[in-house]
Design a protein around this motif. Structure first.
Motif, PDB file in Angstrom:
ATOM      1  N   PRO A  12       0.823  -1.217   0.000  1.00 48.75           N
ATOM      2  CA  PRO A  12       0.000   0.000   0.000  1.00 48.75           C
ATOM      3  C   PRO A  12       0.855   1.265   0.000  1.00 48.75           C
ATOM      4  O   PRO A  12       1.853   1.360   0.707  1.00 48.75           O
ATOM      5  CB  PRO A  12      -0.815  -0.133   1.289  1.00 48.75           C
ATOM      6  N   GLN A  13       0.424   2.212  -0.828  1.00 46.76           N
ATOM      7  CA  GLN A  13       1.193   3.449  -0.997  1.00 46.76           C
ATOM      8  C   GLN A  13       1.030   4.401   0.179  1.00 46.76           C
ATOM      9  O   GLN A  13       1.944   5.143   0.524  1.00 46.76           O
ATOM     10  CB  GLN A  13       0.722   4.153  -2.285  1.00 46.76           C
ATOM     11  N   PHE A  14      -0.157   4.374   0.807  1.00 42.54           N
ATOM     12  CA  PHE A  14      -0.484   5.381   1.806  1.00 42.54           C
ATOM     13  C   PHE A  14      -0.623   4.774   3.198  1.00 42.54           C
ATOM     14  O   PHE A  14      -1.089   3.639   3.353  1.00 42.54           O
ATOM     15  CB  PHE A  14      -1.789   6.093   1.441  1.00 42.54           C
ATOM     16  N   VAL A  15      -0.215   5.547   4.190  1.00 44.78           N
ATOM     17  CA  VAL A  15      -0.459   5.177   5.579  1.00 44.78           C
ATOM     18  C   VAL A  15      -1.957   5.346   5.849  1.00 44.78           C
ATOM     19  O   VAL A  15      -2.577   6.313   5.404  1.00 44.78           O
ATOM     20  CB  VAL A  15       0.351   6.080   6.531  1.00 44.78           C
ATOM     21  N   LYS A  16      -2.531   4.391   6.551  1.00 44.85           N
ATOM     22  CA  LYS A  16      -3.967   4.448   6.816  1.00 44.85           C
ATOM     23  C   LYS A  16      -4.320   5.622   7.719  1.00 44.85           C
ATOM     24  O   LYS A  16      -3.771   5.781   8.807  1.00 44.85           O
ATOM     25  CB  LYS A  16      -4.434   3.143   7.451  1.00 44.85           C
ATOM     26  N   LYS A  17      -5.266   6.428   7.237  1.00 42.99           N
ATOM     27  CA  LYS A  17      -5.842   7.493   8.040  1.00 42.99           C
ATOM     28  C   LYS A  17      -7.351   7.426   7.868  1.00 42.99           C
ATOM     29  O   LYS A  17      -7.844   7.473   6.737  1.00 42.99           O
ATOM     30  CB  LYS A  17      -5.328   8.867   7.601  1.00 42.99           C
ATOM     31  N   LEU A  18      -8.067   7.306   8.960  1.00 47.14           N
ATOM     32  CA  LEU A  18      -9.518   7.183   8.904  1.00 47.14           C
ATOM     33  C   LEU A  18     -10.185   8.488   9.319  1.00 47.14           C
ATOM     34  O   LEU A  18      -9.691   9.202  10.201  1.00 47.14           O
ATOM     35  CB  LEU A  18      -9.995   6.059   9.811  1.00 47.14           C
TER      36      LEU A  18
END
Length: 432
Positions: free
Chosen positions: A334-340
């Motif tokens: 995954p390219q992006f760090v998870k942010k919800l």
């Protein structure tokens, strides 16, 4: 590349039988696609003597998984046995023995996909799982290949055929939930224990997979806000119809800039929305991309041959990679760090059905409460409930933050004029 590719099959239930049927009967097509013959060498079953609806050649059957996982002649393992822990152990062992894997197991990929994809990359193996979401609809490959150059901003999907069948029959025939559920079980559309389907867990696992691929951000099952359909009533659906809406259990994954929201819940869609016309056991996924705009993928979301078609298509992809010597490069970190998103950042319209005292001042008390909490109202319908002294009030709000709307629900419980909040649902696809 070898003249014959050997495949080991874990499981010979409905989907496994379909896989055997397609591979055994489509040899000419497969050879044309991949340049060699494909043979199912061993099949793991739980009972050797069980009567089956496909020709298996008894010598291919085994009850020992190591006859497949430890066989150096087997190149690809197809997992269609279901379950989680045993399947996880078998898939990991196959990958560590440098066997490519195809699986249809949504539960496995939703819970352990990150671990398994990492193991595949470390061992130079392919791990494909197209059939884990929406069976015969090629949605995963569309996200990772056909739409790979676009930025996906939202996906809305009807990804559970059981709940779609139930809501279709309730909406179109005015029948109750329990009656339609029993019919769905008799027809084989619902399990004897339908909890995973009707409470939204099955759809949640699928939308977690879609969110991970579509947003290149690892979405865990626990990140999905889940609500099922077991409390939906015929009265709810009748009011939906009167207001021009159709209810569906919808998985939603949306992204604004670098933050995502993922949910599964009963959703009201305008009758003109493409998803509103998806009936019975069919599935559909609506995808929004910044470049492509709006697209929809529609088809059978379950079934022996639709699911088997997706499995064998993944097998073909593995074999093409073997021919080109590029296996093990399919898993993209995954390219992006998870942010919800927080509840202050999730905006939607809402449908609300209330039983309130039928007396002067009730309507004013309700509108004052919504005004004080800064939620504007788009539609209001009020009807007396005969011989009860109560009124049924239907409200559709304008877009509001989820946190503000939940505050309204809390305050309604405290309002003297309100007897009961009967139901509350999200409204999507209505930009009026």
């Amino acid at each position: 590349m070898k003249d014959v590719i050997s495949v080991g099959l874990l499981g010979l239930g409905t989907v496994g039988s379909g896989v055997v049927h397609l591979i055994d009967n489509h040899q000419d097509k497969l050879k044309h696609q991949v340049g060699c013959n494909v043979k199912i060498t061993k099949i793991l079953v739980s009972q050797l003597e069980k009567k089956r609806d496909v020709q298996t050649n008894g010598s291919r059957l085994t009850i020992n998984p190591d006859d497949i996982l430890e066989d150096s002649e087997i190149d690809v393992v197809i997992e269609v046995m279901g379950g989680i822990e045993s399947a996880r152990e078998h898939v990991l062992k196959a990958l560590r023995n440098h066997k490519h894997v195809v699986t249809a197991n949504k539960d496995l990929m939703a819970l352990h996909g990150k671990e398994l994809l990492q193991a595949a990359a470390e061992n130079g193996c392919d791990l494909f799982y197209e059939a884990s979401v929406a069976a015969g609809i090629p949605i995963l490959r569309s996200l990772t290949e056909g739409l790979s150059s676009d930025r996906i901003t939202k996906m809305m999907g009807i990804v559970n055929g059981t709940t779609n069948y139930i809501l279709t029959k309730m909406s179109q025939e005015g029948r109750g939930y329990d009656e339609v559920l029993k019919e769905a079980q008799e027809l084989g559309f619902a399990e004897a224990d339908p909890t995973s389907d009707v409470e939204g867990l099955d759809a949640a696992r699928k939308i977690a997979i879609l969110g991970t691929l579509g947003f290149s951000m690892h979405i865990d099952l626990d990140d999905v806000s889940v609500s099922g359909i077991s409390s939906v009533t015929a009265e709810d659906l009748e009011y939906c119809r009167q207001l021009g809406y159709t209810m569906k259990l919808v998985g939603i994954a949306s992204r604004t800039e670098d933050k995502a929201e993922v949910s599964v819940e009963p959703v009201l869609l305008p009758d003109a929305h493409p998803l509103a016309s998806v009936h019975n056991e069919f599935n559909a996924i609506y995808v929004y991309g910044e470049a492509v705009g709006e697209t929809m993928f529609y088809g059978p979301g379950a079934g022996k041959l639709p699911t088997a078609t997706a499995v064998v298509s993944d097998l073909v992809e593995v074999l093409k990679n073997m021919r080109l010597d590029v296996n093990g490069n399919s898993a993209v970190i995954p390219q992006f760090v998870k942010k919800l998103k927080t509840e202050d950042e999730v905006f939607a319209k809402y449908f609300l059905r209330i039983h309130a005292k039928d007396k002067p001042g009730t309507f004013a008390a309700l509108t004052t409460l919504f005004s004080e909490l800064e939620i504007s109202l788009e539609k209001i319908l009020q009807l007396p409930l005969k011989n009860s002294g109560l009124a049924e009030i239907i409200i559709v709000t304008h877009k509001a933050a989820k946190s503000d709307y939940k505050n309204v629900l809390r305050q309604l419980d405290l309002l003297e004029e309100v007897v009961d909040v009967k139901s509350s649902y999200r409204v999507e696809g209505d930009e009026r």
